[in-house]
Design an enzyme around this catalytic site. Structure first.
Site, PDB file in Angstrom:
ATOM      1  N   SER A 290       0.992  -1.190   0.027  1.00 36.98           N
ATOM      2  CA  SER A 290       0.001   0.069  -0.152  1.00 36.98           C
ATOM      3  C   SER A 290       0.831   1.144   0.036  1.00 36.98           C
ATOM      4  CB  SER A 290      -0.971   0.136   1.185  1.00 36.98           C
ATOM      5  OG  SER A 290      -0.198   0.290   2.294  1.00 36.98           O
ATOM      6  N   ASP A 291       0.630   2.188  -0.600  1.00 32.75           N
ATOM      7  CA  ASP A 291       0.852   3.776  -0.370  1.00 32.75           C
ATOM      8  C   ASP A 291       0.922   3.965   1.062  1.00 32.75           C
ATOM      9  OD1 ASP A 291       2.067   6.130  -0.604  1.00 32.75           O
ATOM     10  OD2 ASP A 291       1.200   6.754  -2.444  1.00 32.75           O
ATOM     11  N   TRP A 292       1.731   4.779   1.680  1.00 32.30           N
ATOM     12  CA  TRP A 292       1.821   4.755   3.080  1.00 32.30           C
ATOM     13  C   TRP A 292       0.459   5.225   3.659  1.00 32.30           C
ATOM     14  CZ3 TRP A 292       5.225   2.139   1.465  1.00 32.30           C
ATOM     15  CH2 TRP A 292       6.444   1.751   2.180  1.00 32.30           C
ATOM     16  N   GLY A 294      -2.098   4.040   2.923  1.00 29.78           N
ATOM     17  CA  GLY A 294      -3.636   4.178   2.081  1.00 29.78           C
ATOM     18  C   GLY A 294      -4.434   2.812   2.145  1.00 29.78           C
TER      19      GLY A 294
END
Ligand SMILES: *[C@@H]1O[C@H](CO)[C@@H](O)[C@H](O)[C@H]1NC(C)=O
Ligand SMILES: *[C@@H]1O[C@H](CO)[C@@H](O)[C@H](O)[C@H]1NC(C)=O
Ligand SMILES: *[C@@H]1O[C@H](CO)[C@@H](O)[C@H](O)[C@H]1NC(C)=O
Ligand SMILES: *[C@@H]1O[C@H](CO)[C@@H](O)[C@H](O)[C@H]1NC(C)=O
Ligand SMILES: *[C@@H]1O[C@H](CO)[C@@H](O)[C@H](O)[C@H]1NC(C)=O
Ligand SMILES: *[C@@H]1O[C@H](CO)[C@@H](O)[C@H](O)[C@H]1NC(C)=O
Ligand SMILES: *[C@@H]1O[C@H](CO)[C@@H](O)[C@H](O)[C@H]1NC(C)=O
Ligand SMILES: *[C@@H]1O[C@H](CO)[C@@H](O)[C@H](O)[C@H]1NC(C)=O
Ligand SMILES: *[C@@H]1O[C@H](CO)[C@@H](O)[C@H](O)[C@H]1NC(C)=O
Ligand SMILES: *[C@@H]1O[C@H](CO)[C@@H](O)[C@H](O)[C@H]1NC(C)=O
Ligand SMILES: *[C@@H]1O[C@H](CO)[C@@H](O)[C@H](O)[C@H]1NC(C)=O
Ligand SMILES: *[C@@H]1O[C@H](CO)[C@@H](O)[C@H](O)[C@H]1NC(C)=O
Length: 809
Positions: A290-292, A294
């Protein structure tokens, strides 16, 4: 900095909690909301089979996972707070079986927020170099630095954003606004990085604006949702997925899902994107991170294909995934596949025993210095910096400079920023010495970095000060893509050294907006920049105060040369036609060797060889609907901002050609100090080419990157280029194709070759089945149509030198 998700799974839940009266969405708002459509669910995440050269790594990973308890499997699927390293994220470990965990580190342009590392030219600079070999070696050297620091995963390269919006805040991290160019350079970057570490291709997908990208995370208790990129399936395949496909084909070990929603479903729980497109159609063998912050949901994200959540997970911690497999919400094979994918990438690409050992928890406290630099990287860092410079104006051979007697230098961008102490890593790129020239409405400058960040992330354009130039030379953009320099060789430094060699008298005023210009000046160089960062889209395409500086100098100096360090495209029509302005260089974002590289080009030690990887318009409105981000407004859009990608594949040059708008400088454009003539166009179609969608004669096995047959060479285009000028220079020959039913010209081949004066070189471009196909939504397949395909070979998309036809029948 940590933000926590509010944990809203669906908009339906929202509505049951809220009513229109208290400013929240009403049921009728919701009805409108669904009218935008929803991403179709794709269940059953494809279990990675260990295709191709992944077989050994999968055998090892399966063996280890078979010994793991479900709790241990669950443990490696999310980030844990580390007491020992400052990695951007660290996965859980399995001490019992000796798996030490994985260190993820920013980003695609060099190791960020660490000392004893190098700052490499940014993605857009690599894009402007149009040099695949150089992209590869840059990534190889960069990856080696990550490895020496103990990072297993380098969080790059970027193919999303794909450069849809002219003002997009993260465009500078990617390679430009064409999927073929960016896919080719990203694939080389993956291959280069993966000689040492796991590459992480980001951001999946349609992450084209920073505005409203991650609202629920950033604004706790806000009911607002992230922007939804509404993309049709044809555009998805022919544009946004294209670069990801190239990197999966190149063997990418990880992919990062994005903050935004796609068709109203969050990137990190969008099963159509992760299960359907990435793991299904493209046969991706690595893991999705995941994006941070996200990750928005627990069970839904696991079932949609997310494999690891970063930098922590309020959804998957405390063995919740184990419980979810026991009660049937998440299939056992999914938990096994998550752990297996993570471990397989680790075994194949980055089995580092002591993750993060060279990245201190705090740079402020005394720490062991792990020098990640290698003297052998110097050549690559400099050459990558040289080749991203694009010369767009050069009146009467004003450049190269030849031992000028008197040179005047102007502009805030000629010197390094005053700060490079890295004293506040929580502010990411901004803390790495990037002071801005932001001012309060009363005119005094914003020196407080926290306030700078607030200004820059403000959605109110009037609250952003007069410009977005950095007060200092722009060697990197801001945010997680920023890189840390070992030093900054600013233009002033390099021109000083050259002045010593040439006995040039050097005058400078780098502070005044309207400086005194000594009439004895042989040339006046003005250094300006156009800054950009993660977290905000650019309020201007040309900072007005920098334009004013250029105009002020040009009014007094008949040989004015402008150098623009631009993180993103920048307009120049305020002054480009002024005859006193004799040379203009887009110097992009060159990393720490900025000045040295510029001197190479401006003094003719190397002919400029960069080409624009985007279109520069005459005026901002020429970008039409592709200028600015969608800003939430109105009853429904306030809560669920919608961005309809209704232009389809027609972005950048494709849009300019379709709308018949003459740009100032077109895609692919760039001058050299020599001349080239093109001849002998030859093309041929492979006799064994089968036309159609799923033709019987071709190999339909799914491998990494999709069907094997997509890469079959179906045609070849040959031609010759002669250097007719007096000096050796590199030429970037470009091939554009008109696929029936699509845009009249799409880039389908490019190559940079050094050609000696008077000599000629042969260029040969292979066209694959995918290169000449279109995506058919109904058949869900790439189709190769019978018909006549125009082929154009030239120096840019508009400067066509040779024209021919491919006849497919
Ligand atoms: C986006 O598309 C939807 C569905 O076609 C449409 O209802 C809506 O009006 C469009 N929004 C904008 C801003 O064009
Ligand atoms: C988004 O919606 C469009 C239009 O319905 C569809 O063609 C496309 O496949 C959808 N994409 C995703 C990822 O849901
Ligand atoms: C989970 O990972 C953490 C962090 O690496 C580690 O301290 C812990 O021992 C691991 N738990 C299990 C069950 O292995
Ligand atoms: C939600 O978005 C609207 C429109 O951009 C904005 O006015 C409002 O402040 C946002 N709400 C919150 C709680 O951030
Ligand atoms: C996990 O446990 C911690 C400590 O008890 C608690 O604060 C947290 O909310 C728990 N998370 C979940 C998802 O249950
Ligand atoms: C299954 O377990 C998960 C994780 O604890 C929980 O969130 C979910 O509500 C449970 N589902 C059922 C049907 O019990
Ligand atoms: C830019 O930095 C210099 C110091 O290098 C400072 O004197 C000047 O005031 C700054 N300008 C602005 C607009 O902040
Ligand atoms: C300008 O405004 C800022 C922010 O309100 C304030 O901190 C600063 O003192 C002001 N400067 C002057 C000269 O009034
Ligand atoms: C910087 O600005 C923030 C936000 O306005 C404020 O809280 C902080 O005290 C300021 N720091 C300094 C050193 O002035
Ligand atoms: C060009 O520079 C000269 C000074 O050498 C000045 O007199 C003239 O006005 C300038 N022209 C323009 C168009 O700025
Ligand atoms: C292109 O050039 C290559 C290498 O010189 C040659 O083998 C091939 O036959 C040529 N193809 C065409 C279509 O001219
Ligand atoms: C099809 O491609 C796969 C993957 O490269 C390969 O293993 C297989 O042998 C090929 N099959 C045929 C019939 O060529």
């Amino acid at each position: 900095m940590k933000f926590y998700a509010v944990g809203i799974a669906t908009a339906l839940q929202l509505v049951s909690q809220a009513s229109a009266q208290d400013g929240n969405p009403s049921p009728s708002d919701l009805e409108n909301y669904w009218s935008y459509g929803r991403s179709e669910p794709v269940s059953n995440t494809p279990v990675a089979k260990g295709l191709g050269d992944w077989a050994d790594a999968y055998a090892k990973a399966r063996h280890l996972v078979s010994q793991m308890t479900d709790e241990e499997k669950n443990n490696v699927t999310y980030g844990h707070e580390s007491t020992t390293t400052g990695c951007s994220g660290v996965s859980g470990s399995v001490p019992r079986l000796g798996f030490p965990g994985i260190c993820f580190q920013d980003a695609g342009n060099g190791v960020r927020a660490a000392d004893m590392v190098n700052s490499y030219p940014a993605g857009i600079h690599v894009g402007a170099s149009w040099n695949k070999e150089l992209a590869h070696s840059r990534a190889e050297h960069m990856g080696a630095e990550f490895k020496r620091k103990g990072a297993n995963v380098a969080l790059g390269p970027v193919v999303g954003p794909a450069g849809r919006l002219a003002s997009g805040g993260r465009n500078w991290e990617g390679f430009g606004s064409d999927p073929y160019l960016s896919g080719a350079l990203a694939a080389e970057s993956v291959r280069g990085l993966q000689e040492n570490v796991i590459a992480c291709v980001k951001h999946l997908i349609a992450n084209e604006q920073e505005t409203s990208r991650n609202t629920p995370q950033l604004l706790k208790d806000s009911h607002n949702q992230s922007v939804s990129s509404n993309v049709d399936d044809k555009t998805m395949h022919e544009l946004y997925l294209w670069g990801f496909q190239d990197t999966v084909k190149a063997g990418a070990g990880s992919v990062m899902c994005s903050y935004n929603r796609i068709n109203n479903s969050y990137g990190c729980q969008n099963s159509k994107v992760m299960n359907g497109l990435l793991k299904g159609e493209l046969g991706f063998q690595g893991f999705v991170v995941s994006d941070w912050t996200g990750q928005q949901t627990g069970i839904a994200s696991a079932n949609a294909g997310l494999d690891i959540a970063m930098p922590d997970s309020q959804f998957w911690e405390n063995n919740t995934l184990v419980i979810a497999t026991r009660n049937g919400s998440v299939p056992q094979f999914r938990l096994d596949d998550m752990a297996t994918r993570i471990l397989a990438s680790w075994y194949k690409l980055a089995e580092i025993p002591n993750p993060g050992h060279g990245i201190p928890k705090s740079l402020l406290a005394p720490h062991k210095q792990v020098d990640a630099r290698d003297p052998k990287s110097k050549k690559v860092i400099l050459q990558s910096a040289v080749e991203g410079h694009v010369l767009v104006k050069n009146t009467n051979g004003a450049l190269p400079l030849q031992k000028p007697k008197f040179l005047s230098l102007f502009g805030y961008d000629a010197v390094p920023p005053t700060l490079n102490t890295m004293d506040d890593s929580s502010l990411g790129g901004w803390a790495l010495g990037l002071q801005t020239a932001l001012t309060y409405p009363n005119g005094s400058s914003v020196s407080n970095v926290t306030e700078q960040a607030m200004f820059l992330s403000s959605t109110d354009p009037t609250n952003r000060g007069p410009g977005v130039a950095f007060n200092g030379t722009l060697y990197a953009g801001g945010g997680s893509g920023a890189s840390t320099p070992a030093y900054i060789d600013a233009p002033l430094h390099a021109f000083q050294r050259q002045a010593y060699d040439d006995d040039t008298f050097l005058a400078w005023d780098l502070a005044s907006l309207n400086p005194f210009v000594n009439p004895a000046s042989d040339a006046c160089l003005v250094f300006i920049n156009e800054a950009s960062s993660e977290g905000w889209d650019r309020p201007y395409l040309a900072d007005p105060s920098s334009d004013q500086l250029v105009k002020n100098v040009a009014a007094k100096c008949p040989n004015t040369m402008v150098v623009i360090h631009n993180a993103g495209l920048r307009l120049v029509d305020e002054w480009i036609e002024n005859p006193n302005i004799t040379a203009v260089l887009y110097a992009h974002v060159p990393g720490q060797d900025s000045g040295r590289a510029l001197v190479e080009v401006m003094y003719g030690k190397q002919s400029p060889s960069g080409r624009l990887p985007y279109t520069v318009a005459r005026k901002a409105s020429d970008y039409k609907g592709l200028l600015e981000p969608v800003v939430a407004s109105g009853t429904m859009d306030e809560f669920y901002p919608q961005s309809n990608f209704s232009e389809g594949v027609y972005i950048d040059y494709k849009a300019f050609i379709q709308n018949d708008i003459q740009p100032r400088f077109e895609f692919g454009y760039g001058l050299t100090y020599s001349n080239f003539s093109y001849s002998d166009l030859e093309s041929g179609v492979s006799s064994s080419t089968d036309l159609g969608y799923l033709p019987s004669g071709v190999n339909m096995t799914i491998a990494e990157g999709g069907y094997e047959a997509l890469w079959d060479v179906v045609a070849r285009v040959n031609f010759t280029v002669q250097n007719t000028g007096k000096i050796s220079a590199a030429e970037v020959a470009q091939l554009y194709v008109g696929i029936p039913g699509g845009p009249p010209k799409v880039l389908r081949g490019f190559e940079k070759k050094m050609i000696e004066s008077g000599k000629e070189e042969h260029y040969s471009f292979d066209l694959t089945r995918r290169d000449l196909s279109h995506w058919d939504v109904e058949k869900q397949a790439w189709g190769l149509q019978a018909g006549k395909y125009s082929i154009y070979v030239g120096k840019s998309v508009l400067d066509i030198q040779l024209h021919g036809t491919l006849d497919l029948s």
